[in-house]
Design an enzyme around this catalytic site. Sequence first.
Site, PDB file in Angstrom:
ATOM      1  N   TYR A  61      25.764  74.099 -32.933  1.00  0.00           N
ATOM      2  CA  TYR A  61      24.847  73.216 -33.590  1.00  0.00           C
ATOM      3  C   TYR A  61      24.658  71.703 -32.945  1.00  0.00           C
ATOM      4  CZ  TYR A  61      23.076  75.202 -37.797  1.00  0.00           C
ATOM      5  OH  TYR A  61      22.070  75.982 -38.667  1.00  0.00           O
ATOM      6  N   GLU A  63      22.392  69.518 -33.789  1.00  0.00           N
ATOM      7  CA  GLU A  63      21.589  68.689 -34.812  1.00  0.00           C
ATOM      8  C   GLU A  63      21.461  67.144 -34.077  1.00  0.00           C
ATOM      9  OE1 GLU A  63      22.670  69.412 -38.775  1.00  0.00           O
ATOM     10  OE2 GLU A  63      21.102  70.920 -38.819  1.00  0.00           O
ATOM     11  N   ASP A 212      -3.599  69.157 -27.736  1.00  0.00           N
ATOM     12  CA  ASP A 212      -2.604  70.261 -27.811  1.00  0.00           C
ATOM     13  C   ASP A 212      -3.185  71.402 -26.776  1.00  0.00           C
ATOM     14  OD1 ASP A 212      -1.752  72.967 -28.379  1.00  0.00           O
ATOM     15  OD2 ASP A 212      -2.229  73.023 -30.491  1.00  0.00           O
ATOM     16  N   THR A 238       2.887  74.611 -26.323  1.00  0.00           N
ATOM     17  CA  THR A 238       3.890  75.813 -26.130  1.00  0.00           C
ATOM     18  C   THR A 238       4.512  75.734 -24.633  1.00  0.00           C
ATOM     19  OG1 THR A 238       2.441  77.276 -25.263  1.00  0.00           O
ATOM     20  CG2 THR A 238       2.644  77.135 -27.818  1.00  0.00           C
ATOM     21  N   LYS A 241       3.179  79.986 -22.274  1.00  0.00           N
ATOM     22  CA  LYS A 241       2.079  80.529 -22.059  1.00  0.00           C
ATOM     23  C   LYS A 241       1.980  80.273 -20.636  1.00  0.00           C
ATOM     24  CE  LYS A 241       0.391  80.048 -26.672  1.00  0.00           C
ATOM     25  NZ  LYS A 241      -0.684  79.553 -27.531  1.00  0.00           N
ATOM     26  N   ARG A 247       9.703  80.821 -25.090  1.00  0.00           N
ATOM     27  CA  ARG A 247       9.170  80.845 -26.216  1.00  0.00           C
ATOM     28  C   ARG A 247       9.399  79.575 -26.847  1.00  0.00           C
ATOM     29  NH1 ARG A 247       6.272  84.838 -26.779  1.00  0.00           N
ATOM     30  NH2 ARG A 247       4.915  83.920 -27.997  1.00  0.00           N
TER      31      ARG A 247
HETATM   32  C1  LIG Z   1      -0.535  79.354 -29.017  1.00  0.00           C
HETATM   33  C2  LIG Z   1      -0.944  78.042 -29.603  1.00  0.00           C
HETATM   34  C3  LIG Z   1      -0.069  77.340 -30.586  1.00  0.00           C
HETATM   35  C4  LIG Z   1       1.066  77.794 -31.143  1.00  0.00           C
HETATM   36  O1  LIG Z   1       2.039  78.195 -30.546  1.00  0.00           O
HETATM   37  P1  LIG Z   1       3.064  79.162 -31.343  1.00  0.00           P
HETATM   38  O2  LIG Z   1       4.306  78.815 -30.356  1.00  0.00           O
HETATM   39  O3  LIG Z   1       2.696  80.716 -31.457  1.00  0.00           O
HETATM   40  O4  LIG Z   1       3.489  78.484 -32.714  1.00  0.00           O
HETATM   41  C5  LIG Z   1      -0.837  76.160 -30.942  1.00  0.00           C
HETATM   42  N1  LIG Z   1      -1.834  75.742 -30.434  1.00  0.00           N
HETATM   43  C6  LIG Z   1      -2.612  76.261 -29.730  1.00  0.00           C
HETATM   44  C7  LIG Z   1      -4.051  75.721 -29.024  1.00  0.00           C
HETATM   45  C8  LIG Z   1      -2.169  77.605 -29.278  1.00  0.00           C
HETATM   46  O5  LIG Z   1      -2.893  78.186 -28.258  1.00  0.00           O
END
Ligand SMILES: *Cc1c(COP(=O)(O)O)cnc(C)c1O
Length: 429
Positions: A61, A63, A212, A238, A241, A247
């Site tokens: 942990y 935190e 984002d 994220t 990707k 992840r």
């Molecule tokens: C994939 C994605 C997310 C979310 O990611 P997770 O890890 O699946 O929660 C947020 N914003 C955009 C634009 C995405 O493509």
Amino acid sequence: MSNDPIAASVQHLLPERDPAAGAILAAEAKRQETTLELIASENHVSAPVMHAMGTCLTNKYAEGSPGSRYYCGCVHHDDAERLAQDRAKQLFGCEYANVQPHSGANANASIFLALLKPGDTFASLVLADGGHLTHGLKVNMSGKWFNPVHYPLHYDKSHPQFEQIDYDEAERVCMEHKPKLIMCGYSAYPRVIDFERFRAIADKCGALLMADIAHIAGLVAAGEHPSPFPHAHVATTTTHKTLRGPRGGLILTNDEDINKKVNRALFPGFQGGPLMHVILSKAIAFGEALKPEFKAYQQQVKKNAQALATALTERGYRITSGGTDNHLMLVDLQPRDAELTGADAEVWLESAGIITNKNGIPQDPRPPRVTSGLRLGTPALTTRGLKEPEMDVVAGLFDRVLASKGDPTECEKVRGEVADLCGNFAMPS
Ligand SMILES: *Cc1c(COP(=O)(O)O)cnc(C)c1O
């Protein structure tokens, strides 16, 4: 011993300790090895990135933040988190990085908690035009507890920027509704995002700008897509990707005050203990992304996307907005076959070992569970070493499956050819 990280993880999960779990893992490893992964949000990570997630860092942990934890014994966890933070800041050229979000959705939720009050208005692109569910979908917290207004694309076929963001209209929408926050960055948008223009709109209407970059983070890190900085007040992403890490999520900013608010919102506002084994893995992935090979990889991702888009266009498909500038494309199936739906296409393709996802195209005449399109991306295939000539081969296999309308004999034949092709391109080591 295989260099293949997936095979290696199968070996580490002792089949005699849990045969049921071992069998699932082995089957999934085989599936990944023998299929073509064209889902734009997926990738294949290196062995170090993968194995960091299977380490003793999971036992702790931690935190709090480095040097200020709620539990003892975190000295090495502090080092792991600082390493991840430092590399993230270097990679994206910004002052502050929070590496603790468990996911992109958690990163986004903490921005809402940090910067907005329930009921506040924010501006975004709607899901059907390429946005994400955390950008104001009614069933998501962002749409339930906040008030999204959406800016449009150009929907007029004769417009030179058909199916691209209509920045003038975005400005008009924002001046009318005066959102507190403008979100840019998408899940299914194949073109370059003009962060500078969004910042000008944000300044004009008195909003904060949030980028984002979940999909394009790898391209941004490699300098293959313009950076959200210095324009965005805060950026989320994220890590799994195009960035090719574990992840997880990441929050970046240059603003000290926003950094403080966001840190408090994420923990203790939204999450509990961080996933420290994943944070070590993030540090390793960021280290990989700082290397020159990663820039070459992202350049090839884009070249492959363009080659695939061209090869599909030649076969009668339409690529929305007329092409792609990044790692993904939306394929309009209608010009190839007016009856063909995304829902049928993805199932037929999967039976032939080609993994895709149905996706609505802008102004799609069909509902979201059916759709007229597929979203395709090249990050995973590029990681395995496929290049432009293979993109033409992939497009050919793709078209054979769809032209046959999912004929089982043809799909089985293509499945064999896909497996043969995959046999020439190993998983990363
Ligand atoms: C994939 C994605 C997310 C979310 O990611 P997770 O890890 O699946 O929660 C947020 N914003 C955009 C634009 C995405 O493509």
